[in-house]
Design an enzyme around this catalytic site. Structure first.
Site, PDB file in Angstrom:
ATOM      1  N   HIS A   1       0.731  -1.125  -0.466  1.00 13.20           N
ATOM      2  CA  HIS A   1       0.117   0.108  -0.030  1.00 13.20           C
ATOM      3  C   HIS A   1       0.924   1.190   0.065  1.00 13.20           C
ATOM      4  O   HIS A   1       2.168   1.251   0.792  1.00 13.20           O
ATOM      5  CB  HIS A   1      -0.800  -0.149   1.131  1.00 13.20           C
ATOM      6  CG  HIS A   1      -2.280  -1.007   1.523  1.00 13.20           C
ATOM      7  ND1 HIS A   1      -2.945  -0.773   2.398  1.00 13.20           N
ATOM      8  CD2 HIS A   1      -1.864  -2.410   0.876  1.00 13.20           C
ATOM      9  CE1 HIS A   1      -3.881  -2.004   1.908  1.00 13.20           C
ATOM     10  NE2 HIS A   1      -3.356  -2.844   1.127  1.00 13.20           N
TER      11      HIS A   1
ATOM     12  N   GLU B   1       1.201   3.858   1.534  1.00 11.83           N
ATOM     13  CA  GLU B   1       2.039   3.768   2.950  1.00 11.83           C
ATOM     14  C   GLU B   1       3.662   3.712   3.672  1.00 11.83           C
ATOM     15  O   GLU B   1       4.102   3.362   3.930  1.00 11.83           O
ATOM     16  CB  GLU B   1       0.907   3.790   4.076  1.00 11.83           C
ATOM     17  CG  GLU B   1      -0.977   4.935   4.193  1.00 11.83           C
ATOM     18  CD  GLU B   1      -1.866   4.113   3.933  1.00 11.83           C
ATOM     19  OE1 GLU B   1      -2.520   4.200   3.856  1.00 11.83           O
ATOM     20  OE2 GLU B   1      -1.472   3.363   2.949  1.00 11.83           O
TER      21      GLU B   1
ATOM     22  N   CYS C   1      -5.755   1.729   6.333  1.00 12.57           N
ATOM     23  CA  CYS C   1      -6.309   0.412   6.445  1.00 12.57           C
ATOM     24  C   CYS C   1      -5.808   0.243   7.736  1.00 12.57           C
ATOM     25  O   CYS C   1      -4.918   0.682   8.270  1.00 12.57           O
ATOM     26  CB  CYS C   1      -6.657  -0.084   5.673  1.00 12.57           C
ATOM     27  SG  CYS C   1      -4.743  -0.789   5.584  1.00 12.57           S
TER      28      CYS C   1
ATOM     29  N   CYS D   1      -1.835  -0.552   7.665  1.00 10.83           N
ATOM     30  CA  CYS D   1      -1.320   0.690   7.216  1.00 10.83           C
ATOM     31  C   CYS D   1      -0.806   1.013   8.414  1.00 10.83           C
ATOM     32  O   CYS D   1       0.391   1.941   9.183  1.00 10.83           O
ATOM     33  CB  CYS D   1      -1.504   1.713   6.371  1.00 10.83           C
ATOM     34  SG  CYS D   1      -1.478   0.770   4.402  1.00 10.83           S
TER      35      CYS D   1
END
Length: 147
Positions: free
Chosen positions: A47, A49, A77, A80
């Site tokens: 992801h 991040e 999420c 992350c």
């Protein structure tokens, strides 16, 4: 957030969900960027991040980034946000809220659990319209291709 939106555009150009992230040090200097790469890298943890955190940690030569902030176009999420808390980030700033997987107030409020060993300040809804527009347009195009 403008730089995070630029990173989101890079993700979209690869066919990834357009989410971008930027890590800034305690002096306000950009130290790392990242964008979604889950499909490209065949990596469910890639992801925006996490990619940005990995880049920042490599540059700092430390997995902890105290005093640093992360800007991301979409509410984090659980994975992350957990990574950001383990990195000891001082602050997380996000754009659009995520009513399906967001853990900074939308579905859960992970940073609000004071029993966790690190507290990270969170600010959400920053440039939410612009960030949300990018995501809505991406999924609108994707849905039109499916029919």
């Amino acid at each position: 957030m403008a730089l995070a939106l630029e990173q989101a555009a890079l993700a979209e150009a690869l066919g990834e969900v357009p989410v971008g992230a930027v890590v800034v040090d305690a002096n306000g200097q950009v130290v790392a960027t990242g964008f979604n790469r889950t499909i490209t890298d065949h990596d469910p943890t890639a992801h925006a991040e996490v990619v940005a955190l990995r880049n920042a940690a490599q540059l700092a030569q430390n997995y902890r980034l105290p005093g640093y902030s992360l800007y991301v176009t979409l509410e984090p999420c659980a994975m992350c946000m957990g990574a950001m808390m383990h990195a000891r980030l001082a602050r997380v700033v996000f754009g659009a809220h995520d009513p399906k997987t967001g853990v900074c107030g939308s579905v859960l409020d992970l940073p609000g659990h004071t029993q966790l060993n690190h507290q990270t300040t969170v600010a959400g809804g920053i440039h939410a319209d612009a960030c949300g527009h990018v995501l809505r347009q991406f999924f609108k195009k994707r849905r039109s291709k499916e029919t």
